[in-house]
Design a protein around this motif. Structure first.
Motif, PDB file in Angstrom:
ATOM      1  N   GLU A 143       6.399  11.258 -45.014  1.00  0.00           N
ATOM      2  CA  GLU A 143       5.140  11.103 -44.293  1.00  0.00           C
ATOM      3  C   GLU A 143       3.942  11.449 -45.177  1.00  0.00           C
ATOM      4  N   LEU A 144       2.770  11.070 -44.711  1.00  0.00           N
ATOM      5  CA  LEU A 144       1.519  11.370 -45.406  1.00  0.00           C
ATOM      6  C   LEU A 144       1.417  12.870 -45.675  1.00  0.00           C
ATOM      7  N   TYR A 182       0.287   8.672 -51.498  1.00  0.00           N
ATOM      8  CA  TYR A 182       0.432   8.873 -50.056  1.00  0.00           C
ATOM      9  C   TYR A 182       1.075  10.233 -49.773  1.00  0.00           C
ATOM     10  N   SER A 183       2.108  10.576 -50.518  1.00  0.00           N
ATOM     11  CA  SER A 183       2.758  11.870 -50.334  1.00  0.00           C
ATOM     12  C   SER A 183       1.839  13.026 -50.720  1.00  0.00           C
ATOM     13  N   THR A 192      -9.867   6.303 -50.105  1.00  0.00           N
ATOM     14  CA  THR A 192      -9.105   6.735 -51.287  1.00  0.00           C
ATOM     15  C   THR A 192      -9.686   6.150 -52.559  1.00  0.00           C
ATOM     16  N   ASP A 242       7.017   4.601 -49.239  1.00  0.00           N
ATOM     17  CA  ASP A 242       7.266   6.039 -49.191  1.00  0.00           C
ATOM     18  C   ASP A 242       8.257   6.378 -48.077  1.00  0.00           C
ATOM     19  N   THR A 271       6.878   4.477 -44.931  1.00  0.00           N
ATOM     20  CA  THR A 271       5.750   4.876 -44.086  1.00  0.00           C
ATOM     21  C   THR A 271       4.440   4.183 -44.455  1.00  0.00           C
ATOM     22  N   LEU A 272       4.362   3.592 -45.621  1.00  0.00           N
ATOM     23  CA  LEU A 272       3.167   2.817 -45.975  1.00  0.00           C
ATOM     24  C   LEU A 272       3.190   1.457 -45.272  1.00  0.00           C
ATOM     25  N   ASP A 286      -4.531   8.855 -47.751  1.00  0.00           N
ATOM     26  CA  ASP A 286      -4.103   7.976 -46.659  1.00  0.00           C
ATOM     27  C   ASP A 286      -4.353   6.504 -46.981  1.00  0.00           C
TER      28      ASP A 286
END
Length: 282
Positions: free
Chosen positions: A223-224, A184-185, A199, A220, A238-239, A189
């Motif tokens: 953010e993405l 994700y980092s 993905t 995470d 954030t996930l 997405d």
């Protein structure tokens, strides 16, 4: 069948790892077979080897659900010849330790060019390092872990991982572990349904699902696309919970170790129980 667990401590000896995994309800586990931050680790005694194997048998852990990690000093793509030689020697030792314990995989971060090598040259050097070790050993698969892309670390794109795999001579002994936070980092997405499907479609087309040998389950803190590696507990990043519910219900992820590396080990048992509780069908 989902095999969910955590990276457990080996304090007091590696034989304690399966005991600790069982205590938190894990059906899989990861461990360091030696020190996580030293080039050389103390040799594992014959007695400890037998105790480890006995405890794995006692609690039903086969090598297919155990994903050991190498030490963090190793850089198989180092531009420094001395550090490269030390890394290769230490990596060989790590593989031999796994073999001695009856384990069949070793998870590791690919390496870093330290802004002193071209990306492609670093990737080639990593593959060369893997080939050197695989040619001296047998029975243990080298499992590349994707990274977040922080600093000069390499292996944050599927293309980079595929480049390494392409240069590995024995492709039956190389694989990939996908860390959800790192992906994700790095800009994948996973958090939306469309992004999740996209993905994995990219993974299948660029690398190939047959190379997926394990996963690290981490939320995470960033953010993405942040390119920063900061793990969060399940549902606290954030996930988010919805992603992990989707993940544990994905039938294409059956049969591989799925390892928590979330920051609060005191709630690993609850996280494992919650993840299993989200599974609708198997």
């Amino acid at each position: 069948m989902k095999y969910i667990g955590a990276h457990v401590s080996v304090a007091g000896g590696v034989a304690n790892a399966p005991v600790r995994a069982h205590a938190i309800g894990a059906k899989a586990f990861a461990l360091f077979t030696g020190s996580s931050n030293r080039w050389v680790s103390k040799e594992i005694s014959d007695d400890e080897v037998e105790k480890f194997k006995d405890n794995c048998n006692l609690y039903g852990y086969t090598p297919a659900v155990i994903l050991p990690h190498d030490n963090f000093l190793i850089n198989l793509g180092s531009p420094d010849e001395k550090k490269l030689a030390m890394s290769r020697k230490s990596f060989l030792d790590e593989v031999n330790r796994c073999s001695r314990l009856g384990l069949t995989m070793l998870n590791f971060h690919p390496g870093s060019h330290l802004n002193e090598l071209e990306e492609s040259d670093c990737l080639d050097r990593i593959a060369e390092s893997i080939n050197i070790t695989l040619n001296k050993t047998h029975g243990v698969t080298a499992v590349l872990e994707n990274v977040a892309g922080q600093g000069s670390n390499i292996g944050h794109t599927f293309e980079q991982l595929a480049h390494i795999i392409d240069k590995v001579e024995d492709k039956t002994r190389v694989g990939v572990c996908i860390d959800t936070c790192h992906a994700y980092s790095a800009g994948y997405d996973l958090g939306t349904e469309e992004g999740y499907e996209n993905t994995w479609n990219q993974f299948d087309s660029i690398i190939g699902r047959n190379y997926l040998k394990g996963m690290h389950l981490n939320d995470d803190k960033r953010e993405l696309g942040s390119r920063i590696d900061r793990h969060a507990s399940i549902g606290q990043g954030t996930l988010g919970n919805q992603f992990f519910t989707r993940l544990v219900n994905d039938p294409q992820l059956n049969g591989i170790p799925m390892i928590l590396e979330t920051p609060d080990e005191d709630i690993w048992a609850q996280e494992i129980a919650w993840l299993y509780g989200q599974i609708k069908t198997e």
